[in-house]
Scaffold this active site. Structure first.
Site, mmCIF file in Angstrom:
data_model
loop_
_atom_site.group_PDB
_atom_site.id
_atom_site.type_symbol
_atom_site.label_atom_id
_atom_site.label_comp_id
_atom_site.label_asym_id
_atom_site.label_seq_id
_atom_site.Cartn_x
_atom_site.Cartn_y
_atom_site.Cartn_z
ATOM 1 N N ARG A 126 0.857 -1.181 0.000
ATOM 2 C CA ARG A 126 0.000 0.000 0.000
ATOM 3 C C ARG A 126 0.898 1.238 0.000
ATOM 4 O O ARG A 126 1.946 1.263 0.646
ATOM 5 C CB ARG A 126 -0.920 0.013 1.230
ATOM 6 C CG ARG A 126 -2.072 -0.985 1.139
ATOM 7 C CD ARG A 126 -3.059 -0.576 0.056
ATOM 8 N NE ARG A 126 -4.226 -1.459 -0.009
ATOM 9 C CZ ARG A 126 -4.319 -2.528 -0.800
ATOM 10 N NH1 ARG A 126 -3.274 -2.859 -1.568
ATOM 11 N NH2 ARG A 126 -5.419 -3.241 -0.821
ATOM 12 N N HIS A 170 -0.389 0.673 -9.608
ATOM 13 C CA HIS A 170 -1.080 -0.260 -8.722
ATOM 14 C C HIS A 170 -1.663 -1.440 -9.507
ATOM 15 O O HIS A 170 -2.837 -1.783 -9.395
ATOM 16 C CB HIS A 170 -2.194 0.449 -7.946
ATOM 17 C CG HIS A 170 -2.557 -0.242 -6.663
ATOM 18 N ND1 HIS A 170 -3.045 0.427 -5.569
ATOM 19 C CD2 HIS A 170 -2.508 -1.557 -6.293
ATOM 20 C CE1 HIS A 170 -3.296 -0.440 -4.587
ATOM 21 N NE2 HIS A 170 -2.977 -1.650 -5.012
ATOM 22 N N GLU A 223 -2.439 8.146 -4.684
ATOM 23 C CA GLU A 223 -2.539 7.640 -6.052
ATOM 24 C C GLU A 223 -3.449 8.489 -6.939
ATOM 25 O O GLU A 223 -3.618 8.190 -8.116
ATOM 26 C CB GLU A 223 -2.980 6.177 -6.019
ATOM 27 C CG GLU A 223 -1.905 5.307 -5.380
ATOM 28 C CD GLU A 223 -2.256 3.837 -5.278
ATOM 29 O OE1 GLU A 223 -3.358 3.448 -5.731
ATOM 30 O OE2 GLU A 223 -1.412 3.069 -4.755
#
Length: 311
Positions: free
Chosen positions: A228, A284, A257
């Protein structure tokens, strides 16, 4: 049993649910309030990453027996609230572990062998062999923090390169295996050439990788983060790269993000990272393969069946 699917899912899920005799409503466009309004009628909720499931969402979900997340991390679900309401929580940690492991190795090979840099140069008419001399993974010591599904699958791949793999997991005991040696964090900080993160986001792990953490390493190291984004503080990564303590970074996740909506500090750090030849960035997608998309559904349905229906 009625299940609300409140996020986009691979179509393979629907036949799997039908095969168990479960009814479902597929509502991928539902927003937070839509989910709150609908949940009182459902026994189960399947989500991906769109909505944080907290006290407000679950307040009127009197029939809800389970929440299933189509992915590995559970940071979008308030586990304490769910437990207090006797709602089971399932996730598909096994579903994308091979995808994550392959992505980790791919990013590392790309970094070590200057593949992105060399490709860009050749496309611009530059043929520079010496400037792109690579580094081998063989005989490096890899430290893995978090030895669950993803950490274990990554260790298995890296062990095949002739690495020494050290694994640290504060929530497990006796987890060393043929691919990794169980080790304290202090040993990883002393010996690791490469550090790979495979841990969930929690209050314990938020900004685990900060400037103090980086400085505690005995020698310069390469950093991989496929867990993460908020586990690694961007400023600490940037400062580590500038000082040479971090020799290179493979980042599949970022502290924020939403890259069109960064704070000034985050923007400055991001601008440095994207301009650096020592950094590999991906959006991601570590567990984001065609195969894992299907496998996640298989794992979820199996968990629901074994953990709830047959309980």
């Amino acid at each position: 049993m009625k299940i609300l699917i409140a996020d986009s899912m691979h179509s393979s899920l629907f036949n799997m649910l039908k095969g168990q005799g479960w009814d479902y409503a597929y509502q991928p466009d539902f927003r937070r309030q839509d989910i709150i309004d609908a949940l009182p009628d459902y026994d189960g909720l399947i989500i991906r990453s769109k909505t944080y499931v907290d006290q407000e969402v679950l307040a009127t979900a009197k029939k809800l027996r389970f929440i299933a997340r189509a992915g590995a991390g559970l940071d979008l679900i308030d586990l304490n609230i769910a437990k207090g309401l006797n709602i089971e929580v399932f996730h598909a940690g096994e579903g994308n572990r091979d995808a994550v492991a392959e992505h980790a190795v791919g990013m590392l090979l790309c970094l070590f062998n200057n593949i992105l840099k060399a490709d860009k140069e050749i496309r611009n008419g530059i043929w520079d062999r010496e400037g792109n001399r690579g580094v081998e993974i063989m005989n490096k010591t890899v430290g893995i923090i978090g030895y669950g599904n993803n950490g274990g699958a990554t260790a298995r791949r890296l062990s095949g390169f002739g690495c020494k793999v050290l694994a640290f997991d504060k929530y497990r005991d006796n987890y060393g295996d043929e691919y990794a040696e169980e080790a304290p964090l202090e040993q990883i900080m002393e010996e690791a050439d490469i550090l790979s993160l495979h841990i969930p986001l929690s209050e314990d792990t938020r900004f685990l990788i900060n400037e103090s953490f980086v400085e505690k390493f005995s020698k310069p190291f390469y950093l991989l983060n496929l867990s993460r984004g908020e586990v690694a503080q961007l400023n600490a990564v940037v400062n580590g790269l500038k000082s040479g303590k971090i020799r290179g970074a493979c980042l599949d996740v970022l502290e924020n993000e939403k890259i069109k909506n960064l704070s000034s500090g985050q923007q400055e750090a991001f601008d440095y990272l994207r301009a650096s030849d020592k950094v590999i960035l991906t959006p991601h997608i570590g567990g984001w393969t065609h195969e894992s998309y299907y496998r996640i559904n298989e794992v979820l349905v199996k968990q629901i069946k074994n953990g709830l229906v047959n309980a």
